[in-house]
Scaffold this motif. Structure first.
Motif, short mmCIF file in Angstrom:
data_model
loop_
_atom_site.label_atom_id
_atom_site.label_comp_id
_atom_site.label_asym_id
_atom_site.label_seq_id
_atom_site.Cartn_x
_atom_site.Cartn_y
_atom_site.Cartn_z
N VAL A 199 7.19 -8.16 -6.36
CA VAL A 199 8.13 -7.78 -5.68
C VAL A 199 8.82 -9.18 -4.50
N MET A 200 9.78 -9.73 -4.97
CA MET A 200 10.48 -10.42 -3.76
C MET A 200 11.29 -9.78 -2.78
N SER A 201 11.34 -10.12 -1.44
CA SER A 201 12.24 -9.13 -0.83
C SER A 201 12.81 -9.97 0.47
N SER A 202 13.88 -9.76 0.96
CA SER A 202 14.40 -10.53 2.09
C SER A 202 14.16 -9.66 3.21
N LYS A 203 13.47 -8.53 3.21
CA LYS A 203 13.18 -7.53 4.13
C LYS A 203 11.35 -7.57 4.18
N GLN A 204 11.32 -8.11 5.45
CA GLN A 204 9.77 -8.26 5.79
C GLN A 204 9.40 -7.00 6.03
N ASP A 205 9.87 -6.03 6.85
CA ASP A 205 9.24 -4.77 7.28
C ASP A 205 9.77 -3.90 6.25
N ASN A 206 8.99 -3.90 5.04
CA ASN A 206 9.62 -2.93 3.98
C ASN A 206 8.42 -1.86 3.54
N PRO A 207 8.62 -0.68 3.87
CA PRO A 207 7.40 0.13 3.64
C PRO A 207 7.03 0.08 2.35
N ASP A 244 14.90 -8.75 -6.07
CA ASP A 244 15.75 -7.99 -5.06
C ASP A 244 15.28 -6.99 -4.23
N GLY A 245 13.93 -6.64 -4.06
CA GLY A 245 13.17 -5.54 -3.46
C GLY A 245 13.68 -5.09 -2.28
N GLU A 246 14.66 -5.76 -1.66
CA GLU A 246 14.97 -5.08 -0.35
C GLU A 246 15.94 -3.81 -0.60
N TYR A 302 7.84 -12.12 1.02
CA TYR A 302 9.06 -12.02 1.85
C TYR A 302 9.31 -13.35 2.06
N TYR A 303 10.71 -13.45 1.57
CA TYR A 303 11.84 -14.54 1.69
C TYR A 303 12.86 -14.26 2.49
#
Length: 368
Positions: free
Chosen positions: A37-45, A14-16, A57-58
């Motif tokens: 890291v998995m994240s639902s936020k693609q544009d994550n710094p 849950d890297g978002e 990214y998912y």
């Protein structure tokens, strides 16, 4: 670390979460980790962090699909530990453990029932009242809640919330209470009203196994931002046996496993500590605990892999996050010459050592 010692592969699914930066800063202290890291936020710094080995990214999805993505990453990356960091992901995984192909790789957490009790402020109040644990008197708000049973001032807050002081208000009298109810005409969110405790703010940060506190730090709030009920900008880490005792009683009653951040106030009228609520996840002042000598994310991993990690003495220090550092300097510009303190007791060191997330965030910021 020895060259031939195997690495521990960690998956944060849950890297978002806004807490990812704090967790990664702590994990950066160890060279034995490979972090995915998995994240639902693609544009994550944070995808530019030097301490994240793989960033995937998912898109936002159902819980079932999300756990399917986790299973995919676990197999692909040969993951040893699944480490959710925020309430939503933690609860989803412990409630759907049967969908995880290698559920034994999930960090230790309490039962779904006890997690739900801790995260719901009304249920937590009922639980603490049942076990005789000191806490403020609390009311569940309804349209027909009788005002004459309440003692003002009161703090109103959602029964479920994710911190930062969102939707938390201080109501001083009956008129403000009536105005609050009028503004919340729909009452789509369930609220509680909690006795306002006059006194000082504390937190007890813990790592537990089956109700026993294995590692902890106690901190006192010493600096806040513009929002009085928002996150603290500065803390002083101290020892306090009374706070540890009441926190131990609560964790034992919940048979808690994993981390938690317990918000506590000292009631200056009744001369006792009262538990306000629990953050059932990692917390914003993680790096402060790290600076004091307790690395909660790393200890969580090591406890899962190697078993119980015994408490080590921590240092009684002050800590400021980046916003706190700015305020610390503005309060007295002579503090600028205290470079040793700034490097050791603030978050500046971690921003400098891992600069790309902040640089990306700066240049992609909307200035107009």
């Amino acid at each position: 670390m020895k060259q031939n010692q195997p690495k521990i592969h960690v998956l944060i699914p849950d890297g978002e979460s806004h807490l990812l930066l704090e967790v990664i800063n702590c994990l950066s202290e160890s060279d034995c980790l490979v972090v995915t890291v998995m994240s639902s936020k693609q544009d994550n710094p944070m995808r530019f962090s030097r301490y994240i080995d793989n960033y995937s990214y998912y898109p936002p999805s159902s819980v079932e699909d999300w756990i399917g993505y986790i299973n995919k990453e676990v197999e692909k990356r040969e993951v040893d530990v699944i480490m959710p960091i925020f309430e939503t992901g933690i609860k989803a995984l412990i409630a759907n453990r049967q969908l995880i192909n290698c559920s034994d790789k999930l960090l230790d957490w309490p039962s779904v029932q006890n997690f739900e009790t801790a995260i719901n402020k009304w249920k937590l109040y009922l639980h603490m009242s049942q076990y005789g644990i000191s806490c403020p008197k609390t009311y569940l708000l309804r349209r027909d809640t009788p005002i004459d049973t309440m003692d003002f001032p009161l703090i109103v807050k959602p029964t479920k919330g994710f911190g930062g002081g969102l939707e938390v208000e201080l109501l001083k009298d009956e008129n403000e209470f009536k105005e609050f109810l009028e503004r919340k005409t729909e009452m789509e969110t369930e609220f509680i009203a909690q006795e306002y405790v006059r006194g000082e703010d504390y937190c007890c940060n813990v790592l537990c196994l089956d109700g026993e506190i294995l590692n902890y730090t106690v901190q006192k709030g010493i600096m806040w931002g513009a929002k009085r009920f928002g996150a603290q900008l500065g803390q002083e880490f101290i020892y306090n046996d009374e706070i540890l005792k009441i926190s131990s009683e609560l964790m034992k009653s919940l048979s808690w496993s994993g981390v938690a951040c317990i918000d506590i106030r000292f009631d200056e009228n009744e001369k006792e500590y009262k538990i306000i609520e629990i953050n059932t996840r990692y917390w914003r002042s993680l790096v402060g605990s790290l600076v004091s000598g307790v690395n909660f994310p790393l200890l969580s991993i090591l406890m899962h892999i190697k078993g119980r990690q015994l408490q080590k003495p921590y240092k009684e220090v002050k800590f400021f996050n980046l916003k706190g550092l700015v305020k610390y300097i503005r309060n007295d510009y002579r503090n600028l010459i205290n470079l040793r303190f700034i490097w050791r007791n603030t978050a500046l060191k971690y921003a400098i050592l891992d600069p790309m997330p902040m640089v990306y965030k700066f240049f992609t910021r909307k200035w107009i």
